[in-house]
Write an enzyme that holds these catalytic residues in place. Structure first.
Site, PDB file in Angstrom:
ATOM      1  N   ALA A  64       0.944  -1.144   0.091  1.00  0.00           N
ATOM      2  CA  ALA A  64      -0.013   0.000  -0.032  1.00  0.00           C
ATOM      3  C   ALA A  64       0.836   1.309   0.103  1.00  0.00           C
ATOM      4  O   ALA A  64       1.982   0.997   0.348  1.00  0.00           O
ATOM      5  CB  ALA A  64      -0.976  -0.099   1.242  1.00  0.00           C
ATOM      6  N   GLY A 110       0.346  -4.959   0.931  1.00  0.00           N
ATOM      7  CA  GLY A 110      -0.778  -4.813  -0.151  1.00  0.00           C
ATOM      8  C   GLY A 110      -0.652  -5.579  -1.413  1.00  0.00           C
ATOM      9  O   GLY A 110      -1.301  -6.082  -2.171  1.00  0.00           O
ATOM     10  N   GLU A 113      -0.993  -9.123  -0.471  1.00  0.00           N
ATOM     11  CA  GLU A 113      -2.421  -9.511  -0.332  1.00  0.00           C
ATOM     12  C   GLU A 113      -3.079  -9.388  -1.654  1.00  0.00           C
ATOM     13  O   GLU A 113      -4.185 -10.044  -1.793  1.00  0.00           O
ATOM     14  CB  GLU A 113      -2.481  -8.163   0.554  1.00  0.00           C
ATOM     15  N   GLU A 133       4.238  -5.218   7.324  1.00  0.00           N
ATOM     16  CA  GLU A 133       3.489  -4.282   8.161  1.00  0.00           C
ATOM     17  C   GLU A 133       3.700  -3.978   9.541  1.00  0.00           C
ATOM     18  O   GLU A 133       3.793  -3.027  10.016  1.00  0.00           O
ATOM     19  CB  GLU A 133       1.880  -4.682   8.076  1.00  0.00           C
TER      20      GLU A 133
HETATM   21  N1  COA Z   1       4.608   2.957  -0.514  1.00  0.00           N
HETATM   22  C1  COA Z   1       5.266   4.377  -1.156  1.00  0.00           C
HETATM   23  N2  COA Z   1       6.225   4.373  -1.592  1.00  0.00           N
HETATM   24  C2  COA Z   1       6.849   3.369  -1.922  1.00  0.00           C
HETATM   25  C3  COA Z   1       6.610   1.734  -1.186  1.00  0.00           C
HETATM   26  C4  COA Z   1       5.509   1.979  -0.746  1.00  0.00           C
HETATM   27  N3  COA Z   1       4.814   0.915  -0.221  1.00  0.00           N
HETATM   28  N4  COA Z   1       7.453   1.144  -1.817  1.00  0.00           N
HETATM   29  C5  COA Z   1       8.444   1.736  -2.455  1.00  0.00           C
HETATM   30  N5  COA Z   1       8.162   3.014  -2.574  1.00  0.00           N
HETATM   31  C6  COA Z   1       8.583   4.115  -3.314  1.00  0.00           C
HETATM   32  C7  COA Z   1      10.006   4.564  -2.506  1.00  0.00           C
HETATM   33  O1  COA Z   1       9.573   5.607  -1.548  1.00  0.00           O
HETATM   34  C8  COA Z   1      11.010   5.220  -3.673  1.00  0.00           C
HETATM   35  O2  COA Z   1      10.294   6.407  -3.926  1.00  0.00           O
HETATM   36  P1  COA Z   1      11.120   7.901  -4.279  1.00  0.00           P
HETATM   37  O3  COA Z   1      12.069   7.394  -5.286  1.00  0.00           O
HETATM   38  O4  COA Z   1      10.428   8.808  -4.855  1.00  0.00           O
HETATM   39  O5  COA Z   1      11.981   8.002  -2.905  1.00  0.00           O
HETATM   40  C9  COA Z   1      10.469   4.193  -4.780  1.00  0.00           C
HETATM   41  O6  COA Z   1       9.303   3.524  -4.485  1.00  0.00           O
HETATM   42  C10 COA Z   1      11.544   3.213  -4.927  1.00  0.00           C
HETATM   43  O7  COA Z   1      11.708   2.716  -3.709  1.00  0.00           O
HETATM   44  P2  COA Z   1      13.257   2.427  -2.880  1.00  0.00           P
HETATM   45  O8  COA Z   1      12.664   2.066  -1.423  1.00  0.00           O
HETATM   46  O9  COA Z   1      14.022   3.312  -3.411  1.00  0.00           O
HETATM   47  O10 COA Z   1      13.811   1.045  -3.563  1.00  0.00           O
HETATM   48  P3  COA Z   1      14.751  -0.212  -2.749  1.00  0.00           P
HETATM   49  O11 COA Z   1      15.222  -0.942  -3.989  1.00  0.00           O
HETATM   50  O12 COA Z   1      15.628   0.638  -2.169  1.00  0.00           O
HETATM   51  O13 COA Z   1      13.778  -1.005  -1.773  1.00  0.00           O
HETATM   52  C11 COA Z   1      11.763  -1.984  -1.258  1.00  0.00           C
HETATM   53  C12 COA Z   1      12.824  -1.424  -2.118  1.00  0.00           C
HETATM   54  C13 COA Z   1      10.611  -2.792  -1.741  1.00  0.00           C
HETATM   55  C14 COA Z   1      12.542  -2.966  -0.263  1.00  0.00           C
HETATM   56  C15 COA Z   1      11.415  -0.675  -0.427  1.00  0.00           C
HETATM   57  O14 COA Z   1      10.833   0.159  -1.176  1.00  0.00           O
HETATM   58  C16 COA Z   1      10.454  -0.990   0.740  1.00  0.00           C
HETATM   59  O15 COA Z   1      10.793  -1.446   1.708  1.00  0.00           O
HETATM   60  N6  COA Z   1       9.295  -0.496   0.419  1.00  0.00           N
HETATM   61  C17 COA Z   1       8.319  -0.568   1.200  1.00  0.00           C
HETATM   62  C18 COA Z   1       7.589  -2.011   1.510  1.00  0.00           C
HETATM   63  C19 COA Z   1       6.637  -2.036   2.449  1.00  0.00           C
HETATM   64  O16 COA Z   1       6.788  -1.728   3.844  1.00  0.00           O
HETATM   65  N7  COA Z   1       5.289  -2.431   2.213  1.00  0.00           N
HETATM   66  C20 COA Z   1       4.182  -2.553   2.977  1.00  0.00           C
HETATM   67  C21 COA Z   1       3.444  -1.432   3.013  1.00  0.00           C
HETATM   68  S1  COA Z   1       1.972  -1.541   4.237  1.00  0.00           S
END
Ligand code: COA
Length: 258
Positions: A64, A110, A113, A133
């Site tokens: 999400a 999400g 999910e 989460e």
């Molecule tokens: N919501 C909003 N933005 C998200 C996102 C999310 N769930 N997951 C990734 N993004 C965005 C990042 O903020 C970043 O945006 P920016 O370039 O404007 O800063 C872009 O996507 C790229 O992500 P980034 O974190 O730089 O990539 P990475 O390769 O370093 O890491 C992940 C990849 C998937 C490990 C990391 O993005 C992450 O942990 N995301 C969240 C996962 C999460 O907790 N999901 C559950 C949500 S309830």
């Protein structure tokens, strides 16, 4: 630019979550658009299977959209989960047209999910899945606590949700979280091969099977009774007449899908 790309080819509706810069994170708008696209696909007689994936080669859906909800109140949090479940996740699960999730990278929160609300999951080797989460101080809200336990078992659901850890595509296959594993290059063609196998059969019967299987997991419904009902209803379809007549006549059926 649309958050969801759509294309129908050879009776398959391809749906792509298209926010690659945000790793295809699901904001409210994307959730509503995808839910509508699935509903429309389900009503289109030309569409026999849907394949759902994420744009780019890094993520299916990374969850999400955290930037959208991080300042929400308790009531807004409840509404986010409720409206998301109603507008997309339940719509996908209840679709009478099978949906295959082509998990092409991160499927987190999400995103996992969403994949779990699809009927079948195929992952590429680079895919990583998890429900992180609790690392954000919240719990899965789009059906993850229920569907992960249903698909992979309660013990694995506890472990994955408590640790907020990710599993590799191989581990996901081992615990039954995904149905098949393939290379990144062959992901869509593997989904298409499976779609072809499904499409040889009666779409009416496949839809009825989805309904009967789902009934076993719905409150207030008895799966066995739902099965009896759906089994009986099948006898009234043109597909049933064609399928059984073709068998007797020793030929391949040509299902009208009615
Ligand atoms: N919501 C909003 N933005 C998200 C996102 C999310 N769930 N997951 C990734 N993004 C965005 C990042 O903020 C970043 O945006 P920016 O370039 O404007 O800063 C872009 O996507 C790229 O992500 P980034 O974190 O730089 O990539 P990475 O390769 O370093 O890491 C992940 C990849 C998937 C490990 C990391 O993005 C992450 O942990 N995301 C969240 C996962 C999460 O907790 N999901 C559950 C949500 S309830």
């Amino acid at each position: 630019m649309s958050n969801i790309l759509q294309e129908t080819k050879n009776n398959i509706l391809y749906l792509t979550v298209n926010r690659p810069d945000k790793l295809n994170a699901l904001n409210r708008e994307t959730i509503a658009e995808l839910g509508e696209a699935i509903k429309k696909g389900d009503q289109d007689p030309e569409v026999k299977v849907m394949i759902l994936t994420g744009a780019g080669d890094k993520a299916f859906v990374a969850g999400a959209d955290i930037s959208e909800f991080y300042q929400y109140s308790v009531d807004e949090g409840k509404d986010l989960a409720k409206s998301g479940q109603e507008k997309l996740f339940n719509v996908a699960e209840k679709s009478s047209t099978p949906i295959i999730a082509a998990i092409n990278g991160f499927a987190l929160g999400g995103g996992l999910e969403l994949a779990m609300a699809c009927h079948i999951r195929i992952a590429s080797e680079n895919a990583r899945m998890g429900l992180p989460e609790v690392s954000l101080g919240v719990i899965p809200g789009y059906g993850g606590t229920q569907r992960l336990a249903q698909i992979a078992g309660k013990g694995k659901a506890f472990e994955m949700i408590f640790t907020a850890g990710m599993v590799s595509a191989e581990q996901a296959l081992e615990i039954g979280l995904v149905n098949q594993l393939t290379t990144q290059v062959e992901l869509i063609s593997t989904c298409e091969s499976l779609a072809m196998k499904i499409m040889k059969n009666s779409s009416v019967a496949v839809g009825a099977a989805i309904k009967a299987i789902n009934a076993g997991y719905e409150d207030g419904k008895n799966g066995f009774e739902a099965e009896i009902e759906a089994f009986g209803e099948s006898f009234g379809s043109e597909d049933f007449k064609e399928g059984t007549t073709a068998f007797v006549e020793k030929r391949k059926p040509d299902f009208p899908g009615k």
